[in-house]
Design an enzyme around this catalytic site. Structure first.
Site, short mmCIF file in Angstrom:
data_model
loop_
_atom_site.label_atom_id
_atom_site.label_comp_id
_atom_site.label_asym_id
_atom_site.label_seq_id
_atom_site.Cartn_x
_atom_site.Cartn_y
_atom_site.Cartn_z
N LYS A 48 0.82 -1.21 0.00
CA LYS A 48 0.00 0.00 0.00
C LYS A 48 0.86 1.26 0.00
O LYS A 48 2.06 1.22 0.30
CB LYS A 48 -0.93 -0.02 1.21
CG LYS A 48 -2.01 -1.12 1.13
CD LYS A 48 -2.98 -1.02 2.31
CE LYS A 48 -4.07 -2.08 2.22
NZ LYS A 48 -5.05 -1.96 3.34
N ARG A 51 -2.47 -14.05 3.91
CA ARG A 51 -3.13 -13.33 5.01
C ARG A 51 -2.44 -13.63 6.35
O ARG A 51 -2.36 -12.77 7.22
CB ARG A 51 -4.62 -13.65 5.06
CG ARG A 51 -5.37 -13.04 3.88
CD ARG A 51 -6.86 -13.28 3.92
NE ARG A 51 -7.54 -12.51 4.95
CZ ARG A 51 -7.95 -11.25 4.81
NH1 ARG A 51 -7.73 -10.60 3.67
NH2 ARG A 51 -8.57 -10.63 5.77
N THR A 59 -5.67 -7.13 10.49
CA THR A 59 -5.90 -5.82 9.86
C THR A 59 -5.36 -4.68 10.72
O THR A 59 -4.72 -3.76 10.22
CB THR A 59 -7.42 -5.63 9.64
OG1 THR A 59 -7.94 -6.78 8.96
CG2 THR A 59 -7.71 -4.38 8.83
N ARG A 92 2.25 -6.73 9.13
CA ARG A 92 1.55 -5.57 9.68
C ARG A 92 2.06 -5.21 11.07
O ARG A 92 2.12 -4.03 11.43
CB ARG A 92 0.04 -5.82 9.66
CG ARG A 92 -0.54 -5.64 8.25
CD ARG A 92 -1.91 -6.23 8.13
NE ARG A 92 -2.62 -5.81 6.93
CZ ARG A 92 -3.75 -6.36 6.51
NH1 ARG A 92 -4.29 -7.34 7.21
NH2 ARG A 92 -4.35 -5.95 5.42
N ASN A 114 -2.05 0.20 6.79
CA ASN A 114 -1.57 -1.08 7.31
C ASN A 114 -0.70 -1.86 6.33
O ASN A 114 -0.65 -3.09 6.38
CB ASN A 114 -2.75 -1.90 7.84
CG ASN A 114 -3.76 -2.23 6.77
OD1 ASN A 114 -3.61 -1.84 5.63
ND2 ASN A 114 -4.79 -2.97 7.14
N HIS A 153 -2.19 -5.42 1.46
CA HIS A 153 -3.54 -5.95 1.22
C HIS A 153 -3.43 -7.38 0.74
O HIS A 153 -2.47 -7.74 0.05
CB HIS A 153 -4.26 -5.12 0.14
CG HIS A 153 -5.44 -5.84 -0.44
ND1 HIS A 153 -6.68 -5.81 0.12
CD2 HIS A 153 -5.55 -6.65 -1.53
CE1 HIS A 153 -7.51 -6.56 -0.59
NE2 HIS A 153 -6.85 -7.09 -1.61
#
Ligand code: ATP
Ligand code: MG
Length: 138
Positions: free
Chosen positions: A10, A86, A92, A103, A113, A116
């Site tokens: 991101k 993930r 998240t 993260r 964060n 994605h």
């Protein structure tokens, strides 16, 4: 089962020059990078990507952030790629992310964060198709 997922580094992470470190972690975890490019989304393009979140209270802020600077989009391939990516990203909210996750290490807030990942096979297909043509994945 070999599977593909869409990953995004991101704008918050690209801006802080964390792209290389995150890609290093992706490869060390055993993913093959099947496609990759840098993209600066418009607000409308970010809204299209996050269409499923349109009714959420953070939609405006999220799409503003996601269009605030360049991001790096990647197609990752591995056995169980969706859950595996993930797991590497972590929760998240970085406050809830486990030690050793991306993260936990790189996110600044629940919104900024760092990464994605697609959350299901159907969303992975939509998200990969949003950024890449079949010929890019041949
Ligand atoms: P992603 O879809 O980015 O992989 P995720 O599946 O863990 O993350 P979602 O619930 O799909 O989380 O939310 C999408 C994104 O919206 C989050 O990654 C985060 O950037 C932002 N977001 C989620 N919840 C909040 C919130 N409560 N406040 C602000 N931003 C949020
Ligand atoms: Mg999500």
């Amino acid at each position: 089962m070999i599977q593909r997922t869409l990953a995004i580094i991101k704008p918050d992470a690209v801006e802080r020059r964390l792209t290389g470190r995150i890609i290093e972690r992706i490869e060390a975890a055993g993913f093959q990078i099947r496609a990759m490019r840098r993209v600066h989304l418009s607000k409308g393009e970010a809204e299209g990507f996050y269409e499923v979140h349109r009714s959420r209270p953070f939609f405006g802020s999220l799409t503003q952030f996601m269009s605030s600077g360049p991001a790096v989009v990647l197609v990752l391939e591995a056995d169980q790629a969706i859950t595996k990516w993930r797991a590497l990203m972590g929760a998240t909210d970085p406050a809830e992310a486990e030690a050793g996750t991306l993260r936990k290490e790189f996110a600044q807030s629940i919104e900024r964060n760092a990464t994605h990942g697609s959350d299901a096979p159907e969303t992975a297909a939509y998200e990969i198709g949003y950024f890449f043509a079949g010929v890019d994945l041949a």
